[in-house]
Design a protein around this motif. Sequence first.
Motif, PDB file in Angstrom:
ATOM      1  N   ASN A 167       1.433   4.320  -2.899  1.00 38.20           N
ATOM      2  CA  ASN A 167       0.784   5.629  -2.714  1.00 38.20           C
ATOM      3  C   ASN A 167       1.668   6.738  -2.153  1.00 38.20           C
ATOM      4  O   ASN A 167       1.391   7.911  -2.394  1.00 38.20           O
ATOM      5  CB  ASN A 167      -0.430   5.483  -1.795  1.00 38.20           C
ATOM      6  CG  ASN A 167      -1.480   4.573  -2.411  1.00 38.20           C
ATOM      7  OD1 ASN A 167      -1.917   4.794  -3.522  1.00 38.20           O
ATOM      8  ND2 ASN A 167      -1.846   3.529  -1.703  1.00 38.20           N
TER       9      ASN A 167
ATOM     10  N   THR B  18       0.831  -1.211   0.000  1.00 34.89           N
ATOM     11  CA  THR B  18       0.000   0.000   0.000  1.00 34.89           C
ATOM     12  C   THR B  18       0.861   1.254   0.000  1.00 34.89           C
ATOM     13  O   THR B  18       0.637   2.187  -0.774  1.00 34.89           O
ATOM     14  CB  THR B  18      -0.910   0.013   1.258  1.00 34.89           C
ATOM     15  OG1 THR B  18      -1.533  -1.257   1.364  1.00 34.89           O
ATOM     16  CG2 THR B  18      -1.949   1.099   1.195  1.00 34.89           C
TER      17      THR B  18
ATOM     18  N   TYR C 269       0.411   7.471   5.533  1.00 36.94           N
ATOM     19  CA  TYR C 269       1.400   6.454   5.201  1.00 36.94           C
ATOM     20  C   TYR C 269       2.582   6.493   6.166  1.00 36.94           C
ATOM     21  O   TYR C 269       3.600   5.876   5.923  1.00 36.94           O
ATOM     22  CB  TYR C 269       1.852   6.618   3.740  1.00 36.94           C
ATOM     23  CG  TYR C 269       0.668   6.536   2.819  1.00 36.94           C
ATOM     24  CD1 TYR C 269       0.031   5.311   2.600  1.00 36.94           C
ATOM     25  CD2 TYR C 269       0.125   7.676   2.245  1.00 36.94           C
ATOM     26  CE1 TYR C 269      -1.103   5.230   1.817  1.00 36.94           C
ATOM     27  CE2 TYR C 269      -1.006   7.608   1.456  1.00 36.94           C
ATOM     28  CZ  TYR C 269      -1.619   6.379   1.254  1.00 36.94           C
ATOM     29  OH  TYR C 269      -2.752   6.305   0.488  1.00 36.94           O
TER      30      TYR C 269
END
Lengths: 200, 283
Positions: free
Chosen positions: B43, B39, B56
């Motif tokens: 991103n 992920t 993040y």
Amino acid sequence: MNNSKKRGLCFAVILVCLVIGGVRIAFFNHYSNVNYEIPYEYLEVGQWAKIATEDNVGNCVLTGYEIMVSESDVLNTEEFLSQNGLGTEYAGYMNAKKQGYVRFVVRNTKEEAGEISVLEWIIHGIDFCGYVNQEATIAMNPEVSAEGKISILAQEEKSFVAVYQFSERYFNEKTWKNLEKEPLWIQVFGENKIQELAVQ
Amino acid sequence: MKKSCRIELYKGIHNRMFYVALGSGIAMILAQVVQTFLTVSKNLPSMMGNKGAEVYGLLYRFIGVETETLGHKLFFMSIPILISLATAWIFFEEKEEGYFGQILCRSKRLDSFTSKYIAAFLIGGLTILVPLLLDLFCLALFCPLVKSNPAAGGMLTGVTQGIFGCRLYYTKPFLYLLANLAVEFLWGGVIGCMSAMAGLLLSKRLGALFIVPALFYIVEVVMEILPSIELANGMKVKTGPLSLLYLVPFAANPAWILFGEMGVMLLVVIVIAWMKEKRYEQF
């Protein structure tokens, strides 16, 4: 291989992994050219914040707008209603026990008229945030449209009031009691920085 | 006492089932790390320098805070089973083989019991702590150390007022992570003591292994079925033990509930162990 040699080897492998990982973490966070954290700028009441050209708030492109907080307060709902000369018809919009009141001044520095949303300005403290009470805010600003937008002519300054409601059940007892003294900010996204407008 | 503690700890750490529990925990953590890596690597580059990059960041992606990954769900669901494997098994075997009876005959009863429970506490704590530390280390390799934004934090992470260590999370994130790890260690210790007690008291191996996890799941389900408990100010709180194991549940978990529940569990263990010691039964 005897037990002590196995243990030594195991420790050596772990140590090497830790050192390599440590170097990677340090490089990743401090020595690489990439800045992951957007810098914060703190502004006092009455100081203007330039809104970033790239950002949208409430689906209005805020190119060329500046905003500041001119006055604010956190009051009990009854105090709030009486202090602002509001009748009981407003009480229906205010279910929470305390209301935050922030008066913003917006300046359109562009050469053309535009509009901005008055509903999207999130207020926050050290570890909590609050949202605009849409009904109360629209009701208190006659110039604001039903969608919560205010029109501003070129080079014009306008002020509007945003009402924030604070429900007791979302707060710790200590914070709730001292909410009137808690530091509060409005977050405004500037160009490559976050501007925190002090509210109190 | 010190010596017997050291011996018990040595036995516990060199127990096959401790490795199985630790290995299983680490496997779940690695699953979380891989999912998070996929992920984040996809991103993060587009988020650099933009608002919302904290999503993040390490503080958001740490398994003790996030709720999205399969590894997170598996790990927190299986903690009671893992700790039970690591502690109840060895104590049950020692009792069945008559080894514990031999120790009781040859040393002070109180010391024997106390050192067993201290070892169980430490082993239980380690069974949680080691995977969590590994998770923190692995995630730090690719998740930036970015402070969480309080204006968005509550929506993104669920760390809002009423959640344990909320203010620390936004102001002193490293201290928060330390506190999070320390509380998880304590939880591990408490479950370890309960499992050790089950291992020493019950006569069936399966019963000894699964009574504590079963109790955790049953109480959790009952608490979820019952109407939510609210504090005087109307704030909803979590009281189920499995929910409290995870320090950012979907309702408040103030420190007094967290430590109160841990304290009650530990007290029950101490009282039962003390009664057993007084009766001097060799099971």
